[in-house]
Design a protein around this motif. Structure first.
Motif, PDB file in Angstrom:
ATOM      1  N   ASN A  28      93.256 -10.703 109.809  1.00 28.37           N
ATOM      2  CA  ASN A  28      92.515  -9.597 110.771  1.00 28.37           C
ATOM      3  C   ASN A  28      93.047  -8.398 111.170  1.00 28.37           C
ATOM      4  N   GLY A  29      93.506  -7.722 110.025  1.00 28.91           N
ATOM      5  CA  GLY A  29      94.173  -6.510 110.735  1.00 28.91           C
ATOM      6  C   GLY A  29      95.375  -6.332 111.376  1.00 28.91           C
ATOM      7  N   THR A  30      96.100  -7.384 111.308  1.00 29.40           N
ATOM      8  CA  THR A  30      97.397  -7.406 111.829  1.00 29.40           C
ATOM      9  C   THR A  30      98.368  -7.921 110.751  1.00 29.40           C
ATOM     10  N   VAL A  31      99.638  -7.661 111.072  1.00 29.19           N
ATOM     11  CA  VAL A  31     100.789  -8.193 110.264  1.00 29.19           C
ATOM     12  C   VAL A  31     101.680  -8.970 111.312  1.00 29.19           C
ATOM     13  N   THR A  32     102.236 -10.240 111.305  1.00 25.53           N
ATOM     14  CA  THR A  32     103.124 -10.792 112.218  1.00 25.53           C
ATOM     15  C   THR A  32     104.313 -10.836 111.543  1.00 25.53           C
ATOM     16  N   LEU A  33     105.403 -10.222 112.048  1.00 25.38           N
ATOM     17  CA  LEU A  33     106.769 -10.471 111.462  1.00 25.38           C
ATOM     18  C   LEU A  33     107.618 -11.484 112.354  1.00 25.38           C
ATOM     19  N   ARG A  34     108.360 -12.399 111.473  1.00 26.00           N
ATOM     20  CA  ARG A  34     109.366 -13.166 112.164  1.00 26.00           C
ATOM     21  C   ARG A  34     110.731 -13.118 111.788  1.00 26.00           C
ATOM     22  N   SER A  35     111.712 -13.045 112.608  1.00 24.93           N
ATOM     23  CA  SER A  35     112.960 -13.011 112.286  1.00 24.93           C
ATOM     24  C   SER A  35     113.828 -14.330 112.237  1.00 24.93           C
ATOM     25  N   PHE A  37     116.372 -14.838 113.815  1.00 28.00           N
ATOM     26  CA  PHE A  37     116.587 -15.017 115.392  1.00 28.00           C
ATOM     27  C   PHE A  37     115.513 -15.386 116.219  1.00 28.00           C
ATOM     28  N   GLY A  38     114.221 -15.870 115.406  1.00 29.97           N
ATOM     29  CA  GLY A  38     113.119 -16.199 116.307  1.00 29.97           C
ATOM     30  C   GLY A  38     112.316 -15.013 117.041  1.00 29.97           C
ATOM     31  N   GLU A  39     112.699 -14.027 116.420  1.00 32.21           N
ATOM     32  CA  GLU A  39     112.177 -12.776 117.244  1.00 32.21           C
ATOM     33  C   GLU A  39     110.800 -12.658 116.368  1.00 32.21           C
ATOM     34  N   GLU A  40     109.662 -12.277 117.323  1.00 25.31           N
ATOM     35  CA  GLU A  40     108.335 -12.130 116.554  1.00 25.31           C
ATOM     36  C   GLU A  40     107.537 -10.992 116.858  1.00 25.31           C
ATOM     37  N   LYS A  41     106.934 -10.000 116.089  1.00 24.98           N
ATOM     38  CA  LYS A  41     106.343  -8.807 116.318  1.00 24.98           C
ATOM     39  C   LYS A  41     104.941  -8.893 115.536  1.00 24.98           C
ATOM     40  N   VAL A  42     103.991  -8.435 116.361  1.00 23.89           N
ATOM     41  CA  VAL A  42     102.583  -8.379 115.624  1.00 23.89           C
ATOM     42  C   VAL A  42     102.085  -7.022 115.730  1.00 23.89           C
ATOM     43  N   LEU A  43     101.795  -6.323 114.595  1.00 16.12           N
ATOM     44  CA  LEU A  43     101.629  -4.990 114.474  1.00 16.12           C
ATOM     45  C   LEU A  43     100.115  -4.760 114.005  1.00 16.12           C
ATOM     46  N   LYS A  44      99.650  -3.847 114.184  1.00 21.70           N
ATOM     47  CA  LYS A  44      98.098  -3.323 113.919  1.00 21.70           C
ATOM     48  C   LYS A  44      98.423  -2.617 112.475  1.00 21.70           C
ATOM     49  N   ALA A  45      98.593  -3.366 111.329  1.00 19.04           N
ATOM     50  CA  ALA A  45      99.181  -2.750 110.203  1.00 19.04           C
ATOM     51  C   ALA A  45      98.802  -3.801 109.052  1.00 19.04           C
ATOM     52  N   LYS A  46      99.171  -3.254 107.745  1.00 20.02           N
ATOM     53  CA  LYS A  46      99.007  -3.900 106.860  1.00 20.02           C
ATOM     54  C   LYS A  46     100.239  -3.878 105.668  1.00 20.02           C
ATOM     55  N   LEU A  47     100.392  -4.761 104.750  1.00 18.55           N
ATOM     56  CA  LEU A  47     101.537  -4.740 103.862  1.00 18.55           C
ATOM     57  C   LEU A  47     101.240  -3.521 102.835  1.00 18.55           C
ATOM     58  N   LYS A  48     102.275  -2.591 102.716  1.00 25.49           N
ATOM     59  CA  LYS A  48     102.161  -1.837 101.703  1.00 25.49           C
ATOM     60  C   LYS A  48     102.989  -2.261 100.379  1.00 25.49           C
ATOM     61  N   SER A  49     104.280  -2.594 100.516  1.00 31.74           N
ATOM     62  CA  SER A  49     104.890  -2.970  99.450  1.00 31.74           C
ATOM     63  C   SER A  49     106.181  -3.934  99.991  1.00 31.74           C
ATOM     64  N   PHE A  50     106.518  -4.705  99.101  1.00 26.36           N
ATOM     65  CA  PHE A  50     107.788  -5.723  99.443  1.00 26.36           C
ATOM     66  C   PHE A  50     108.582  -5.728  98.216  1.00 26.36           C
ATOM     67  N   SER A  51     109.768  -5.434  98.475  1.00 28.05           N
ATOM     68  CA  SER A  51     110.877  -5.616  97.186  1.00 28.05           C
ATOM     69  C   SER A  51     111.696  -6.713  97.701  1.00 28.05           C
ATOM     70  N   LEU A  52     111.927  -7.741  96.861  1.00 29.25           N
ATOM     71  CA  LEU A  52     112.925  -8.645  97.147  1.00 29.25           C
ATOM     72  C   LEU A  52     114.293  -8.169  96.478  1.00 29.25           C
ATOM     73  N   VAL A  53     114.068  -7.197  95.754  1.00 27.91           N
ATOM     74  CA  VAL A  53     115.506  -6.772  95.208  1.00 27.91           C
ATOM     75  C   VAL A  53     115.992  -5.799  96.103  1.00 27.91           C
ATOM     76  N   SER A  54     115.605  -4.847  97.050  1.00 27.32           N
ATOM     77  CA  SER A  54     116.101  -3.938  97.866  1.00 27.32           C
ATOM     78  C   SER A  54     115.821  -4.617  99.071  1.00 27.32           C
ATOM     79  N   HIS A  55     115.193  -5.742  99.224  1.00 22.35           N
ATOM     80  CA  HIS A  55     115.198  -6.448 100.571  1.00 22.35           C
ATOM     81  C   HIS A  55     114.233  -5.474 101.457  1.00 22.35           C
ATOM     82  N   ARG A  56     113.238  -4.797 101.424  1.00 23.99           N
ATOM     83  CA  ARG A  56     112.612  -3.945 102.312  1.00 23.99           C
ATOM     84  C   ARG A  56     111.003  -4.279 102.212  1.00 23.99           C
TER      85      ARG A  56
END
Lengths: 63, 63
Positions: A28-35, A37-56
């Motif tokens: 629904n137009g948000t991205v939830t990130l969890r670390s 460490f149990g940290e959680e952030k919800v952003l009004k955003a979408k995924l652009k890219s994810f590299s498991l090689v560079s961990h970004r």
């Protein structure tokens, strides 16, 4: 370890918003990130890219 | 290793579509998956969730 750093695009800049991200949920137009460490952030955003090689994860804000 | 398996949701089923994914790019209603073997798949889908703990990428088809 497999955790990644998450960045939010601001124009041509990348702002680091979370370290050690291990879960990403997009809905629904948000991205939830969890670390490991149990940290959680919800952003009004979408995924652009994810590299498991560079961990970004790059997120793009939704205007 | 940090690679993940990618699944496409089909109703309540999850169809495995790629192993050893190491890159995901989302743009213009498509998701591009790339594996460590150089395999590439472009799907009319969007990211639903990504767990780096369970190494699972779940994609949702765009109707």
């Amino acid at each position: 370890m497999c955790e990644a750093k998450a960045y939010l695009l601001k124009g041509s800049e990348e702002e680091e918003i979370m370290e050690e991200v291990n879960e990403i949920v997009e809905e629904n137009g948000t991205v939830t990130l969890r670390s490991i460490f149990g940290e959680e952030k919800v952003l009004k955003a979408k995924l652009k890219s994810f590299s498991l090689v560079s961990h970004r994860v790059i997120l793009e804000p939704i205007p």
